[in-house]
Scaffold this motif. Structure first.
Motif, PDB file in Angstrom:
ATOM      1  N   ILE A   1      54.563  20.975  -6.927  1.00  0.00           N
ATOM      2  CA  ILE A   1      53.698  20.030  -5.923  1.00  0.00           C
ATOM      3  C   ILE A   1      53.787  18.541  -6.400  1.00  0.00           C
ATOM      4  CG2 ILE A   1      51.550  19.455  -5.091  1.00  0.00           C
ATOM      5  CD1 ILE A   1      50.665  22.350  -4.925  1.00  0.00           C
ATOM      6  N   TYR A   2      53.602  18.668  -7.821  1.00  0.00           N
ATOM      7  CA  TYR A   2      53.363  17.438  -8.424  1.00  0.00           C
ATOM      8  C   TYR A   2      54.659  16.733  -9.486  1.00  0.00           C
ATOM      9  CZ  TYR A   2      48.674  18.396  -7.370  1.00  0.00           C
ATOM     10  OH  TYR A   2      47.406  18.490  -6.589  1.00  0.00           O
ATOM     11  N   GLY A   3      55.874  17.703  -9.365  1.00  0.00           N
ATOM     12  CA  GLY A   3      57.104  17.193 -10.135  1.00  0.00           C
ATOM     13  C   GLY A   3      57.063  17.492 -11.437  1.00  0.00           C
TER      14      GLY A   3
ATOM     15  N   GLN B   1      53.517  19.150 -16.314  1.00  0.00           N
ATOM     16  CA  GLN B   1      53.519  20.716 -16.429  1.00  0.00           C
ATOM     17  C   GLN B   1      52.570  21.490 -15.477  1.00  0.00           C
ATOM     18  OE1 GLN B   1      51.598  20.145 -20.401  1.00  0.00           O
ATOM     19  NE2 GLN B   1      50.682  21.927 -19.739  1.00  0.00           N
ATOM     20  N   ARG B   2      51.860  20.430 -14.740  1.00  0.00           N
ATOM     21  CA  ARG B   2      50.673  21.193 -13.803  1.00  0.00           C
ATOM     22  C   ARG B   2      51.658  21.364 -12.327  1.00  0.00           C
ATOM     23  NH1 ARG B   2      46.508  17.327 -10.436  1.00  0.00           N
ATOM     24  NH2 ARG B   2      45.387  19.181  -9.587  1.00  0.00           N
ATOM     25  N   GLU B   3      51.575  22.470 -11.972  1.00  0.00           N
ATOM     26  CA  GLU B   3      52.052  22.726 -10.551  1.00  0.00           C
ATOM     27  C   GLU B   3      53.143  21.969 -10.153  1.00  0.00           C
ATOM     28  OE1 GLU B   3      49.178  24.079  -7.612  1.00  0.00           O
ATOM     29  OE2 GLU B   3      48.002  22.618  -8.895  1.00  0.00           O
TER      30      GLU B   3
ATOM     31  N   LEU C   1      44.403   3.566  -7.246  1.00  0.00           N
ATOM     32  CA  LEU C   1      43.435   4.689  -7.809  1.00  0.00           C
ATOM     33  C   LEU C   1      43.845   6.249  -7.157  1.00  0.00           C
ATOM     34  CD1 LEU C   1      40.592   5.929  -8.892  1.00  0.00           C
ATOM     35  CD2 LEU C   1      39.598   5.270  -6.709  1.00  0.00           C
ATOM     36  N   ASN C   2      44.202   6.925  -8.269  1.00  0.00           N
ATOM     37  CA  ASN C   2      44.248   8.477  -7.652  1.00  0.00           C
ATOM     38  C   ASN C   2      43.089   9.104  -8.092  1.00  0.00           C
ATOM     39  OD1 ASN C   2      44.972  10.971  -7.015  1.00  0.00           O
ATOM     40  ND2 ASN C   2      47.085  10.907  -7.766  1.00  0.00           N
ATOM     41  N   ALA C   3      42.174   9.568  -7.325  1.00  0.00           N
ATOM     42  CA  ALA C   3      40.832  10.002  -7.892  1.00  0.00           C
ATOM     43  C   ALA C   3      41.139  11.520  -7.932  1.00  0.00           C
ATOM     44  CB  ALA C   3      39.645   9.764  -6.970  1.00  0.00           C
ATOM     45  N   ALA C   4      42.259  12.010  -7.705  1.00  0.00           N
ATOM     46  CA  ALA C   4      42.537  13.505  -7.820  1.00  0.00           C
ATOM     47  C   ALA C   4      41.566  14.170  -6.958  1.00  0.00           C
ATOM     48  CB  ALA C   4      42.726  13.904  -9.046  1.00  0.00           C
ATOM     49  N   ALA C   5      40.959  15.378  -7.465  1.00  0.00           N
ATOM     50  CA  ALA C   5      39.969  16.356  -6.861  1.00  0.00           C
ATOM     51  C   ALA C   5      38.673  15.622  -6.510  1.00  0.00           C
ATOM     52  CB  ALA C   5      39.747  17.276  -7.679  1.00  0.00           C
ATOM     53  N   TYR C   6      38.306  14.551  -7.305  1.00  0.00           N
ATOM     54  CA  TYR C   6      36.993  13.717  -6.837  1.00  0.00           C
ATOM     55  C   TYR C   6      37.276  13.063  -5.531  1.00  0.00           C
ATOM     56  CZ  TYR C   6      35.424  14.676 -11.494  1.00  0.00           C
ATOM     57  OH  TYR C   6      34.999  15.279 -12.646  1.00  0.00           O
ATOM     58  N   THR C   7      38.462  12.664  -5.168  1.00  0.00           N
ATOM     59  CA  THR C   7      38.567  12.080  -3.899  1.00  0.00           C
ATOM     60  C   THR C   7      37.628  12.866  -2.579  1.00  0.00           C
ATOM     61  OG1 THR C   7      40.903  11.712  -4.491  1.00  0.00           O
ATOM     62  CG2 THR C   7      40.319  11.811  -1.813  1.00  0.00           C
ATOM     63  N   HIS C   8      37.776  14.008  -2.931  1.00  0.00           N
ATOM     64  CA  HIS C   8      37.273  14.921  -1.739  1.00  0.00           C
ATOM     65  C   HIS C   8      35.712  15.196  -1.822  1.00  0.00           C
ATOM     66  CE1 HIS C   8      41.437  15.208  -1.406  1.00  0.00           C
ATOM     67  NE2 HIS C   8      41.524  16.164  -2.289  1.00  0.00           N
ATOM     68  N   THR C   9      35.138  14.725  -3.065  1.00  0.00           N
ATOM     69  CA  THR C   9      33.859  15.199  -3.242  1.00  0.00           C
ATOM     70  C   THR C   9      32.739  13.990  -3.725  1.00  0.00           C
ATOM     71  OG1 THR C   9      34.180  15.564  -5.790  1.00  0.00           O
ATOM     72  CG2 THR C   9      34.357  17.378  -4.143  1.00  0.00           C
TER      73      THR C   9
ATOM     74  N   VAL D   1      45.905   6.318  -3.935  1.00  0.00           N
ATOM     75  CA  VAL D   1      47.255   6.846  -3.589  1.00  0.00           C
ATOM     76  C   VAL D   1      47.101   8.493  -4.043  1.00  0.00           C
ATOM     77  CG1 VAL D   1      48.726   4.806  -4.635  1.00  0.00           C
ATOM     78  CG2 VAL D   1      47.983   6.625  -6.187  1.00  0.00           C
ATOM     79  N   HIS D   2      48.079   9.209  -3.529  1.00  0.00           N
ATOM     80  CA  HIS D   2      48.151  10.803  -3.904  1.00  0.00           C
ATOM     81  C   HIS D   2      49.609  10.966  -3.779  1.00  0.00           C
ATOM     82  CE1 HIS D   2      43.936  11.313  -3.224  1.00  0.00           C
ATOM     83  NE2 HIS D   2      44.013  10.701  -2.348  1.00  0.00           N
ATOM     84  N   ILE D   3      49.874  11.704  -4.717  1.00  0.00           N
ATOM     85  CA  ILE D   3      51.397  12.343  -5.256  1.00  0.00           C
ATOM     86  C   ILE D   3      51.880  13.063  -3.929  1.00  0.00           C
ATOM     87  CG2 ILE D   3      52.745  13.517  -6.624  1.00  0.00           C
ATOM     88  CD1 ILE D   3      50.714  12.633  -8.773  1.00  0.00           C
ATOM     89  N   SER D   4      50.828  14.080  -3.591  1.00  0.00           N
ATOM     90  CA  SER D   4      51.233  14.903  -2.608  1.00  0.00           C
ATOM     91  C   SER D   4      50.568  14.631  -1.218  1.00  0.00           C
ATOM     92  CB  SER D   4      50.688  16.385  -2.789  1.00  0.00           C
ATOM     93  OG  SER D   4      49.192  16.352  -2.954  1.00  0.00           O
ATOM     94  N   ASN D   5      51.276  15.017  -0.076  1.00  0.00           N
ATOM     95  CA  ASN D   5      50.603  14.929   1.001  1.00  0.00           C
ATOM     96  C   ASN D   5      49.537  15.871   1.294  1.00  0.00           C
ATOM     97  OD1 ASN D   5      49.812  14.826   3.994  1.00  0.00           O
ATOM     98  ND2 ASN D   5      51.808  15.050   4.603  1.00  0.00           N
ATOM     99  N   THR D   6      48.100  15.145   1.007  1.00  0.00           N
ATOM    100  CA  THR D   6      47.025  15.988   1.170  1.00  0.00           C
ATOM    101  C   THR D   6      46.671  16.590   2.667  1.00  0.00           C
ATOM    102  OG1 THR D   6      45.777  13.960   1.409  1.00  0.00           O
ATOM    103  CG2 THR D   6      45.753  14.956  -0.822  1.00  0.00           C
ATOM    104  N   PHE D   7      47.203  15.900   3.574  1.00  0.00           N
ATOM    105  CA  PHE D   7      46.865  16.357   5.118  1.00  0.00           C
ATOM    106  C   PHE D   7      47.866  17.531   5.233  1.00  0.00           C
ATOM    107  CE2 PHE D   7      45.153  12.214   5.012  1.00  0.00           C
ATOM    108  CZ  PHE D   7      44.010  12.335   5.496  1.00  0.00           C
TER     109      PHE D   7
ATOM    110  N   PHE E   1      40.042  21.322   2.695  1.00  0.00           N
ATOM    111  CA  PHE E   1      39.163  20.392   1.971  1.00  0.00           C
ATOM    112  C   PHE E   1      39.766  19.054   1.551  1.00  0.00           C
ATOM    113  CE2 PHE E   1      40.505  21.295  -2.379  1.00  0.00           C
ATOM    114  CZ  PHE E   1      41.178  22.372  -2.439  1.00  0.00           C
ATOM    115  N   ARG E   2      41.189  19.051   1.473  1.00  0.00           N
ATOM    116  CA  ARG E   2      41.854  17.994   0.906  1.00  0.00           C
ATOM    117  C   ARG E   2      41.851  16.868   1.975  1.00  0.00           C
ATOM    118  NH1 ARG E   2      43.534  19.797  -4.244  1.00  0.00           N
ATOM    119  NH2 ARG E   2      44.018  22.029  -4.208  1.00  0.00           N
ATOM    120  N   HIS E   3      41.538  17.027   3.437  1.00  0.00           N
ATOM    121  CA  HIS E   3      41.670  16.123   4.496  1.00  0.00           C
ATOM    122  C   HIS E   3      40.414  15.327   4.314  1.00  0.00           C
ATOM    123  CE1 HIS E   3      44.063  19.540   6.653  1.00  0.00           C
ATOM    124  NE2 HIS E   3      44.683  19.154   5.474  1.00  0.00           N
TER     125      HIS E   3
END
Ligand code: DQA
Length: 137
Positions: free
Chosen positions: A21-23, A16-18, A70-78, A96-102, A107-109
């Protein structure tokens, strides 16, 4: 072979989230499919929106599982703490990430996970998780 999947914040809302981007698929539905594809693997799955709980789980499975996805989601970047936890455990971690963060915001790079991970798979949708399982096999 025992593989642990750990998902970070907001990934409980997959489906249900975006969806652009995430399917549209929930993680539960995807996880059932994944288990069907790899009957030889014993999976466990953990999701939390709380950074410390993700660190606790890495410590919990990080000396007994054969691999962690591990998909740490937003914590990946912090999260220095999650990066340090990966260094502290024995089990190899694939980020892993579902989306291409690059291909997204700057900030997702940045990732505090990648320097400590065995490898990184991103941008293939939910298939990123399947490719990570395949790499452990
Ligand atoms: C994500 C990418 C992150 O930047 C974002 O914060 C997420 C999901 C992904 O799987 O594409 O929550 O990790």
């Amino acid at each position: 072979m025992k593989i642990s999947i750990i998902n970070g914040p907001n990934l409980n809302l997959l489906g249900q989230r975006e969806p652009g981007i995430y399917g549209n698929q929930t993680f539960d539905a995807f996880f059932e499919e994944l288990q069907g594809k790899f009957p030889q693997v014993t999976f466990d799955y953990f999701q939390s929106n709380i950074e410390g709980e993700l660190i606790d789980q890495l410590q919990q499975v990080g000396f007994t599982s054969d691999g962690i996805i591990l998909n740490a989601a937003a914590y990946t970047h912090t999260s220095v703490g999650i990066g340090d936890a990966i260094k502290a455990i024995d089990t190899p971690v694939i980020e892993v990430h579902i989306s291409n963060t690059f291909a997204r915001e700057d900030f997702r790079h940045t990732s505090y996970i990648t320097p400590n991970a065995k490898g990184l798979i991103l941008g293939f949708g939910m298939d990123s998780y399947r490719l990570a399982v395949q790499s452990f096999l």
